[in-house]
Write an enzyme that holds these catalytic residues in place. Structure first.
Site, PDB file in Angstrom:
ATOM      1  N   CYS A  78       0.797  -1.235   0.000  1.00 55.08           N
ATOM      2  CA  CYS A  78       0.000   0.000   0.000  1.00 55.08           C
ATOM      3  C   CYS A  78       0.836   1.295   0.000  1.00 55.08           C
ATOM      4  O   CYS A  78       1.326   1.683  -1.044  1.00 55.08           O
ATOM      5  CB  CYS A  78      -0.992  -0.041   1.154  1.00 55.08           C
ATOM      6  N   ARG A 136     -12.873   6.108  -0.561  1.00 51.08           N
ATOM      7  CA  ARG A 136     -11.994   5.236   0.224  1.00 51.08           C
ATOM      8  C   ARG A 136     -12.355   3.792  -0.096  1.00 51.08           C
ATOM      9  O   ARG A 136     -13.518   3.400  -0.047  1.00 51.08           O
ATOM     10  CB  ARG A 136     -12.141   5.541   1.720  1.00 51.08           C
ATOM     11  N   HIS A 138      -3.326  -5.712   2.558  1.00 54.82           N
ATOM     12  CA  HIS A 138      -2.885  -5.814   3.957  1.00 54.82           C
ATOM     13  C   HIS A 138      -3.534  -7.059   4.532  1.00 54.82           C
ATOM     14  O   HIS A 138      -4.078  -7.889   3.825  1.00 54.82           O
ATOM     15  CB  HIS A 138      -3.429  -4.629   4.778  1.00 54.82           C
TER      16      HIS A 138
HETATM   17  N1  GLN Z   1      -2.323   6.947   2.346  1.00 51.07           N
HETATM   18  C1  GLN Z   1      -2.467   6.026   1.277  1.00 51.07           C
HETATM   19  C2  GLN Z   1      -3.883   5.923   0.709  1.00 51.07           C
HETATM   20  O1  GLN Z   1      -4.873   6.088   1.422  1.00 51.07           O
HETATM   21  C3  GLN Z   1      -1.974   4.680   1.760  1.00 51.07           C
HETATM   22  C4  GLN Z   1      -2.838   4.010   2.790  1.00 51.07           C
HETATM   23  C5  GLN Z   1      -2.346   2.668   3.207  1.00 51.07           C
HETATM   24  O2  GLN Z   1      -1.131   2.391   3.221  1.00 51.07           O
HETATM   25  N2  GLN Z   1      -3.261   1.811   3.623  1.00 51.07           N
HETATM   26  O3  GLN Z   1      -4.006   5.706  -0.480  1.00 51.07           O
END
Ligand code: GLN
Length: 246
Positions: A98, A132, A198
């Protein structure tokens, strides 16, 4: 080669700055899967400002993080850029999740229009969006391993777009993946893997964990390695749970 006197040295990059949604579980999975086979494993934690020694590591791992951590990590990565490119060219294995995956591309443009510069290992860019992308993900991967699925958990606003010849790790069957539109997930360049998964990724994808252990050992010893089989009943129960509940 018989895996008797084998050893792996792992660099865990940014264990404090980049570690969310169970990313540390990847390190534990690598460690245990090596130990269960009597492969000696050493893990060095390398935080911002610390040196990444050349010729020492067979496998490097870095997890995800919030935009704020990414700014600090980007600055540090830029100081290590040449060295990381040199390791990539020596076929050292990298697994980036990520936030670090994004920084292995050219840049991440935040929702405030701030450009966080990446180290361009991957030919890709990432732009924050107002969607998101959260939830379990199922990917049909294109790696030479079975089963042909990878499962994980994603939570990101960034949309990643692969450019040029960049190969994805696979196609999204469930979830959003790189950007929620082109159905692609992750990227691979040489032995460098980037992914949004993740959750932790490796404990519930033991076939992928073994694939990267094998790649790292084969690159280190310049020989074919057959890893001893492990009992992965529980690991695949976790994997299959996500498949069934998609
Ligand atoms: N900040 C980044 C996003 O939201 C990465 C988030 C993450 O590593 N889960 O795209």
């Amino acid at each position: 080669m018989q895996p008797n006197n084998l050893s792996l040295t792992i660099a865990h990059l940014y264990p404090k700055s980049m570690n969310i949604y169970g990313d540390y579980g990847n390190i534990l999975a690598l460690k245990k899967r090596c130990e269960w086979r009597n492969i000696q494993v050493r893990i060095d934690e390398i935080e911002i400002g610390e040196n990444l020694e050349e010729k020492k590591y067979d496998l490097c791992f870095a997890g995800g993080g919030q935009d704020k951590s990414q700014i600090a990590v980007s600055k540090d990565l830029l100081t290590k850029k040449e060295q990381i490119h040199s390791l990539v060219n020596q076929n050292i294995v990298f697994l980036t999740i990520c936030g670090t995956y994004q920084l292995f591309g050219h840049y991440f443009l935040t929702s405030e229009n701030f450009k966080i510069t990446g180290i361009s290992v991957f030919d890709l860019i990432t732009k924050a969006s107002n969607v998101r992308k959260i939830g379990n993900v199922v990917v049909k991967h294109n790696l030479p391993i079975k089963p042909e699925t990878l499962v994980g958990f994603e939570n990101h606003s960034g949309n990643t777009y692969l450019q040029g010849e960049t190969q994805a790790i696979g196609k999204v069957i469930k979830g959003f993946g790189n950007n929620g539109k082109d159905k692609l997930e992750g990227a691979r360049c040489k032995n460098v893997f980037g992914t949004y998964l993740h959750g932790s990724l490796l404990p519930k994808n033991p076939h992928f964990a073994d694939y990267i252990i094998k790649l790292a050992l084969e690159n280190k010893y310049q020989d074919k390695i057959e890893l001893q089989k492990l009992d992965d009943k529980l690991e695949f129960e976790a994997h299959n749970f996500i498949l069934k509940n998609k």
